[in-house]
Design a protein around this motif. Structure first.
Motif, PDB file in Angstrom:
ATOM      1  N   ALA A 122     -41.418   8.900   5.761  1.00  6.46           N
ATOM      2  CA  ALA A 122     -41.904   9.387   7.051  1.00  6.46           C
ATOM      3  C   ALA A 122     -42.912   8.440   7.678  1.00  6.46           C
ATOM      4  N   GLY A 123     -43.320   7.395   6.948  1.00  6.11           N
ATOM      5  CA  GLY A 123     -44.296   6.459   7.484  1.00  6.11           C
ATOM      6  C   GLY A 123     -45.724   6.927   7.353  1.00  6.11           C
ATOM      7  N   LEU A 124     -45.965   7.979   6.559  1.00 10.61           N
ATOM      8  CA  LEU A 124     -47.325   8.474   6.331  1.00 10.61           C
ATOM      9  C   LEU A 124     -47.882   7.745   5.108  1.00 10.61           C
ATOM     10  N   PHE A 125     -48.274   6.497   5.299  1.00 10.60           N
ATOM     11  CA  PHE A 125     -48.596   5.634   4.164  1.00 10.60           C
ATOM     12  C   PHE A 125     -49.860   6.064   3.429  1.00 10.60           C
ATOM     13  N   ASP A 126     -50.844   6.603   4.147  1.00  7.92           N
ATOM     14  CA  ASP A 126     -52.058   7.041   3.465  1.00  7.92           C
ATOM     15  C   ASP A 126     -51.774   8.219   2.537  1.00  7.92           C
ATOM     16  N   ARG A 127     -50.948   9.157   2.995  1.00 14.59           N
ATOM     17  CA  ARG A 127     -50.596  10.298   2.144  1.00 14.59           C
ATOM     18  C   ARG A 127     -49.640   9.869   1.029  1.00 14.59           C
ATOM     19  N   ALA A 128     -48.780   8.902   1.326  1.00 13.70           N
ATOM     20  CA  ALA A 128     -47.893   8.388   0.282  1.00 13.70           C
ATOM     21  C   ALA A 128     -48.709   7.712  -0.818  1.00 13.70           C
ATOM     22  N   GLU A 129     -49.705   6.928  -0.427  1.00 16.76           N
ATOM     23  CA  GLU A 129     -50.554   6.279  -1.429  1.00 16.76           C
ATOM     24  C   GLU A 129     -51.240   7.320  -2.310  1.00 16.76           C
ATOM     25  N   GLU A 130     -51.776   8.357  -1.705  1.00 16.71           N
ATOM     26  CA  GLU A 130     -52.447   9.412  -2.471  1.00 16.71           C
ATOM     27  C   GLU A 130     -51.473  10.096  -3.430  1.00 16.71           C
ATOM     28  N   ALA A 131     -50.249  10.344  -2.945  1.00 14.20           N
ATOM     29  CA  ALA A 131     -49.260  11.015  -3.792  1.00 14.20           C
ATOM     30  C   ALA A 131     -48.821  10.122  -4.944  1.00 14.20           C
ATOM     31  N   TYR A 132     -48.639   8.838  -4.680  1.00  8.00           N
ATOM     32  CA  TYR A 132     -48.236   7.920  -5.751  1.00  8.00           C
ATOM     33  C   TYR A 132     -49.357   7.730  -6.772  1.00  8.00           C
ATOM     34  N   ARG A 133     -50.592   7.657  -6.301  1.00  5.97           N
ATOM     35  CA  ARG A 133     -51.714   7.479  -7.230  1.00  5.97           C
ATOM     36  C   ARG A 133     -51.865   8.679  -8.151  1.00  5.97           C
ATOM     37  N   ALA A 134     -51.455   9.854  -7.672  1.00  5.19           N
ATOM     38  CA  ALA A 134     -51.508  11.043  -8.524  1.00  5.19           C
ATOM     39  C   ALA A 134     -50.511  10.964  -9.677  1.00  5.19           C
ATOM     40  N   LEU A 135     -49.553  10.042  -9.597  1.00  2.57           N
ATOM     41  CA  LEU A 135     -48.530   9.904 -10.637  1.00  2.57           C
ATOM     42  C   LEU A 135     -48.898   8.861 -11.688  1.00  2.57           C
ATOM     43  N   LEU A 136     -50.017   8.156 -11.509  1.00  2.00           N
ATOM     44  CA  LEU A 136     -50.419   7.151 -12.484  1.00  2.00           C
ATOM     45  C   LEU A 136     -50.750   7.829 -13.809  1.00  2.00           C
ATOM     46  N   GLY A 137     -50.223   7.277 -14.884  1.00  2.00           N
ATOM     47  CA  GLY A 137     -50.418   7.877 -16.193  1.00  2.00           C
ATOM     48  C   GLY A 137     -49.393   8.927 -16.554  1.00  2.00           C
ATOM     49  N   THR A 138     -48.431   9.167 -15.691  1.00  2.72           N
ATOM     50  CA  THR A 138     -47.353  10.125 -15.943  1.00  2.72           C
ATOM     51  C   THR A 138     -46.083   9.352 -16.295  1.00  2.72           C
ATOM     52  N   PRO A 139     -44.999  10.048 -16.651  1.00  4.76           N
ATOM     53  CA  PRO A 139     -43.728   9.337 -16.885  1.00  4.76           C
ATOM     54  C   PRO A 139     -43.230   8.557 -15.670  1.00  4.76           C
ATOM     55  N   PHE A 140     -43.776   8.840 -14.490  1.00  3.93           N
ATOM     56  CA  PHE A 140     -43.390   8.117 -13.273  1.00  3.93           C
ATOM     57  C   PHE A 140     -44.388   7.009 -12.946  1.00  3.93           C
ATOM     58  N   ASP A 141     -45.154   6.576 -13.937  1.00  2.97           N
ATOM     59  CA  ASP A 141     -46.196   5.571 -13.700  1.00  2.97           C
ATOM     60  C   ASP A 141     -45.609   4.273 -13.153  1.00  2.97           C
ATOM     61  N   THR A 142     -44.547   3.779 -13.775  1.00  2.00           N
ATOM     62  CA  THR A 142     -43.961   2.504 -13.338  1.00  2.00           C
ATOM     63  C   THR A 142     -43.411   2.611 -11.925  1.00  2.00           C
ATOM     64  N   GLU A 143     -42.660   3.677 -11.654  1.00  7.98           N
ATOM     65  CA  GLU A 143     -42.108   3.847 -10.304  1.00  7.98           C
ATOM     66  C   GLU A 143     -43.219   3.946  -9.265  1.00  7.98           C
ATOM     67  N   ALA A 144     -44.305   4.652  -9.632  1.00  9.90           N
ATOM     68  CA  ALA A 144     -45.408   4.808  -8.689  1.00  9.90           C
ATOM     69  C   ALA A 144     -46.096   3.475  -8.420  1.00  9.90           C
ATOM     70  N   ARG A 145     -46.302   2.668  -9.461  1.00 11.16           N
ATOM     71  CA  ARG A 145     -46.975   1.377  -9.266  1.00 11.16           C
ATOM     72  C   ARG A 145     -46.105   0.418  -8.458  1.00 11.16           C
ATOM     73  N   LEU A 146     -44.801   0.418  -8.692  1.00 13.94           N
ATOM     74  CA  LEU A 146     -43.914  -0.430  -7.894  1.00 13.94           C
ATOM     75  C   LEU A 146     -43.936  -0.014  -6.420  1.00 13.94           C
ATOM     76  N   ALA A 147     -43.948   1.295  -6.187  1.00 14.71           N
ATOM     77  CA  ALA A 147     -44.014   1.776  -4.805  1.00 14.71           C
ATOM     78  C   ALA A 147     -45.360   1.419  -4.176  1.00 14.71           C
ATOM     79  N   LEU A 148     -46.442   1.538  -4.951  1.00 14.72           N
ATOM     80  CA  LEU A 148     -47.762   1.174  -4.431  1.00 14.72           C
ATOM     81  C   LEU A 148     -47.829  -0.319  -4.119  1.00 14.72           C
ATOM     82  N   LEU A 149     -47.182  -1.140  -4.947  1.00 12.23           N
ATOM     83  CA  LEU A 149     -47.163  -2.583  -4.700  1.00 12.23           C
ATOM     84  C   LEU A 149     -46.516  -2.882  -3.353  1.00 12.23           C
ATOM     85  N   ASN A 150     -45.369  -2.281  -3.100  1.00 14.86           N
ATOM     86  CA  ASN A 150     -44.700  -2.477  -1.807  1.00 14.86           C
ATOM     87  C   ASN A 150     -45.535  -1.932  -0.654  1.00 14.86           C
TER      88      ASN A 150
END
Length: 382
Positions: A122-150
């Motif tokens: 949706a282009g809501l990058f600030d909320r996307a960043e917050e949502a991805y950071r909430a996944l750090l340390g979970t089984p989705f850690d790698t996917e979240a970090r790759l998305a945060l990198l982009n």
């Protein structure tokens, strides 16, 4: 006594029969409910496979209403909304899942990841960043970090991008050295724009450490030295670049010539350019060598040989700048070959419906079978 025994013998079978009948009715109801829910689900799946997304969504909504506790149906419905660009509805579905108290930890992480994807699309990058950071340390850690990198690269937050890339490389996800080198190079350019030389030096040092073989840090380092009035040092850096990556060295060919003139090393520079051209011929290197000799590229005797080896439009355009008195049949033939080669992709007909291209005109497109979808003009004429 005989009366009570008689009624007991009669009542027991009746009670058993009533109990059996009641259990069968409950079992039928359960089976009916279980049969109806998968039916709606498979109906939606079939419609989805047939690319009827509107009807598929209606079927999935019906299935969710029949069984609100089915998380898989919620995920399917949310993904459908996201694919259709209905991001607000996708967010509501996944937020509803996250709001359920009975949701397991695995499914909660999955819903959080889906919600982050909704915000990203949706282009809501600030909320996307917050949502991805909430996944750090979970089984989705790698996917979240790759998305945060982009995400950080898109928003040009180079410090954060370099940090995430370093963590990914440390975790063994892959090699991110080249990427980190670009991050630090961008930071060096930003520091130079602020005239912060010390910070730019540190950033370039980080870039070379992240990827010792990367060409861009050497290229930028030489340009900075040239601007600072140190042409000999710039040439030394660029000679190192030439030894590693000639195509990248060709990008600063004219800068190399200017630095060589400034420090009186024109002969050494001419030899270096000739060796580089022999190993990897390019028009940029040929243009730099011509500039070093003090004439235009069109007057260079080696231009015709280059055009015959590499019939490109750039070389043909340079050849066309020669005076007519210097033209001969080999030069004309080389230009004809280059222009003809460059014109081939444009001398096609393209279907307006599906984009299918062909060398001859069709009244019915061979790709999508549409009639009259091929304009009578070729691509270059449109």
């Amino acid at each position: 006594m005989e009366f009570e025994l008689q009624w007991l013998l009669i009542g027991l079978p009746i009670a058993f029969a009533l109990g059996w009948l009641g259990s069968r009715l409950d079992l039928r109801q359960v089976r009916r409910e279980q049969r109806d829910a998968p039916k709606a689900y498979f109906k939606g799946l079939n419609l989805l496979l047939n690319e009827q997304q509107d009807k598929a969504i209606d079927a999935f909504i019906e299935a969710v209403q029949n069984d609100p506790d089915t998380t898989e149906l919620h995920f399917a419905l949310g993904n459908l909304f996201r694919r259709r660009g209905e991001f607000e509805r996708a967010v509501r579905v996944h937020q509803h899942l996250l709001g359920r108290a009975d949701l397991g930890e695995t499914e909660r992480d999955r819903a959080q990841y889906a919600l982050a994807q909704d915000f990203m699309k949706a282009g809501l990058f600030d909320r996307a960043e917050e949502a991805y950071r909430a996944l750090l340390g979970t089984p989705f850690d790698t996917e979240a970090r790759l998305a945060l990198l982009n995400l950080y690269e898109r928003s040009r937050d180079w410090h954060a991008a370099a940090e995430v890339a370093a963590v990914l490389e440390h975790n063994g996800i892959g090699s991110f050295g080249q990427r980190m080198a670009h991050h630090w190079c961008e930071l060096a350019l930003e520091a130079d724009a602020r005239q912060n030389t010390e910070e730019a030096d540190k950033a370039l040092a980080h870039a070379r450490k992240a990827a010792p073989q990367a060409p861009r840090p050497l290229l930028i380092a030489g340009q900075r030295l040239a601007r600072q009035g140190q042409p000999a040092q710039a040439l030394a850096i660029w000679n190192e670049l030439r030894a590693r990556d000639i195509p990248a060295f060709a990008l600063i060919g004219e800068d190399y010539v200017n630095a060589a003139r400034a420090c009186g090393q024109t002969e050494a520079a001419r030899q270096a350019l000739q060796e580089a051209y022999a190993r990897s011929p390019s028009l940029d290197l040929l243009r730099a060598r011509a500039a070093l000799d003090g004439h235009e590229l069109s007057a260079d005797p080696a231009l015709l040989q280059h055009l015959e080896k590499k019939p490109t439009l750039g070389a043909a355009a340079a050849m066309l700048q020669r005076p007519l008195s210097q033209w001969d049949e080999p030069a004309a033939q080389a230009v004809r070959v280059a222009v003809g080669r460059a014109a081939q992709p444009l001398q096609r007909y393209r279907c307006a419906a599906c984009g299918f291209e062909a060398q001859r005109h069709f009244w019915q497109c061979p790709g999508c079978l549409s009639w009259d979808s091929f304009p009578p003009e070729r691509i270059e004429e449109l």
